[in-house]
Design an enzyme around this catalytic site. Structure first.
Site, PDB file in Angstrom:
ATOM      1  CG  ASP A 139      -2.004   1.040   1.173  1.00  0.00           C
ATOM      2  OD1 ASP A 139      -2.614   1.327   2.212  1.00  0.00           O
ATOM      3  OD2 ASP A 139      -2.256   1.582   0.083  1.00  0.00           O
ATOM      4  CG  HIS A 144      -5.683   0.388   5.983  1.00  0.00           C
ATOM      5  ND1 HIS A 144      -4.778  -0.550   5.543  1.00  0.00           N
ATOM      6  CD2 HIS A 144      -5.428   1.493   5.245  1.00  0.00           C
ATOM      7  CE1 HIS A 144      -4.017  -0.036   4.593  1.00  0.00           C
ATOM      8  NE2 HIS A 144      -4.390   1.199   4.387  1.00  0.00           N
ATOM      9  CB  CYS A 170      -3.818  11.186   0.352  1.00  0.00           C
ATOM     10  SG  CYS A 170      -5.588  11.045   0.067  1.00  0.00           S
TER      11      CYS A 170
END
Lengths: 336, 320
Positions: B36, B227, B260
């Site tokens: 991730d 998460h 992000c």
């Protein structure tokens, strides 16, 4: 549904509101759902950006910029804005213009502008400049006290007693700070009992509120909880505030813990102004924006407008040629 | 103010407390940095660097390290070397290396490369599902069912992810009941654990609490993980809230890798270092060595020519 004036809503107990506004019952029930169990309904934010924040910024900020920052903050709904510090300019050049700042700001009604007064001289200068609230700054660490204000904790209490007595004579409220409550850059671990003792002494001398500062930001929910368990035995939680530094990213978690233990006053700085003088390049004060985001998301009333604080933060960061330390302000400044 | 100070030994001030009342005694960290984290980094990382990162993490005490993703390299070029990474790492005993497998093809490739645990990635937001994996939530469940059934036949455990649990970049507010429904479906299909992802980091202790209240009605808290993204600085506060509600598994990424994708320049994953610092300071066992994670973080940040997102690592790297 009608409108409840914000001055009425703000911090009134739900029982009182129901008596005055019976149609509010269903609205309040809904609100109680969002206010997570075990948290205060209202939290008072003490904005320390103009003093604690700027004091720890490298670039000297012009007086008019400081004044404009405070004026912008005065329009956000904040009820307490720490304006400046009457400390010798030899020690803290950033605060050399203290009298000009205090005289120059447009004081909003319902907003208080405390100033730091480390000793009687500073207090007298502050009063001459129009101060109506002051603060004294003690330490839970003997070594930090020596290195920071050149005297022992006991000696500092004598100085503070002078300031507090003079202030109370003039009906000027005094706030007390305790630094190094969760760790000291020199001594390391600080006993919760020591923090409690210093807090109690300041409270007994006449400080109406004691702000407990995690000066180097090393605290966690674990040490915050232990420390507060000690302190609340000596000072009622309603008279306590937490002043968390975010050097280790723990500030919001520590604030949350403090709220669960009955503390309902939180110090923070717009844009997270002020680095950590003990860890160069690291952050210091927690950002007012990030604190507000959390509290509002929990249904906790603060009376403060987050967008307006973000605006004030953008102003001062532009003036300081630096990036904000607030993650909320950062995220808001980019398009989703 | 005198700025010359002796650095306090972290252990003096940090891990001093026994478990604070109302928290689990142990928390399992699921390290998602190599997958991730790297997936959301702009710079393509060479295979050998990925392998070295995972090997370093394998020596920290972490018990779960998400290694890579068997997704088409057309969509996620960073993960194009998935088979080489999985084959190339030195697997430590007692450490699991789950890999993402969005569909049956990916699952089969993963098994061929030696995968012994996989993960599927659903969404609580219909629009996000469409835009992210080009199908509806219902259609995705059909795909996942294929993967899960094949995995269970081979005794390969499957972890389920639910994204957008506290907000969606397209839809905004997401109903807790919807999150609970998607979590339940994945759990009933056979996922042993459901990781609830605050994909855009907008959650707060308030919304985290409300969402979990709904989800725990459908999935037992022992099978849940959080998460949290730190885009709004709320991650640790949200994790704390989740722990108080019985969750004891936390996803995080070394050095807070991965920005992000929905708020350029903002942070994404919460840093493993910052999570560990908090948990250890609360007397909660994780089995993980913070200094070794900091070391792995320094390695990957150097390789990526970027600064760490971890405040703990930042503070530790400068002299007090």
């Amino acid at each position: 549904m009608g409108n409840v004036p914000s001055t009425v809503k703000h911090c009134l107990s739900s029982e009182q509101l129901l008596l005055d506004y019976p149609w509010l019952k269903s609205w309040l029930l809904e609100k109680k759902d969002t206010t997570t169990h075990g948290y205060p309904e209202c939290v008072k934010i003490v904005e320390v950006g103009p003093r604690d924040g700027l004091q720890n910024e490298k670039e000297i900020v012009p007086t008019e910029v400081k004044i404009q920052l405070i004026n912008m903050l005065s329009g956000t709904g904040l009820s307490v804005i720490e304006a400046t510090s009457f400390v010798s300019s030899k020690w803290v050049p950033q605060m050399a213009d203290h009298s000009d700042v205090l005289r120059g700001i447009q004081r909003a009604p319902h907003v208080r502008y405390p100033v730091l007064t480390p000793n009687l001289q500073g207090f007298q200068d502050a009063v001459a400049a129009g101060a109506s609230e002051v603060a004294v700054f003690g330490s839970a660490s003997e070594t930090f006290s020596q290195k920071n204000i050149n005297c022992s904790i006991d000696e500092s209490m004598v100085r503070f007693e002078d300031v507090i007595n003079s202030a109370l004579e003039k009906h000027i409220p005094v706030r007390g700070y305790v630094s190094c409550v969760l760790g000291c850059p020199h001594e390391g671990y600080i006993e919760p009992a020591k923090v409690a003792e210093v807090a109690r002494r300041l409270y007994e001398l006449g400080c109406y509120e004691i702000s407990l500062g995690d000066t180097i930001g090393v605290g966690t929910p674990g040490s915050t909880s232990k420390m507060l368990q000690s302190v609340v035995k000596e000072v009622p939680p309603q008279a306590l505030a937490v002043h968390c530094h975010d050097t280790y990213g723990q500030a919001l978690a520590n604030i949350l813990t403090a709220l669960q233990m009955g503390v309902s006053v939180v110090d923070s700085a717009v844009a997270g102004l002020g680095g950590c003088p003990y860890a160069q390049g690291s952050s210091g004060n927690v950002s007012t924006e990030d604190v507000l985001y959390m509290l509002h998301g929990m249904g906790i009333e603060t009376g403060v407008s987050l967008p307006k604080v973000i605006e004030a933060g953008e102003f001062i960061c532009t003036a300081l040629h630096r990036r904000t330390n607030s993650k909320v302000a950062q995220a808001q400044s980019v398009k989703f």
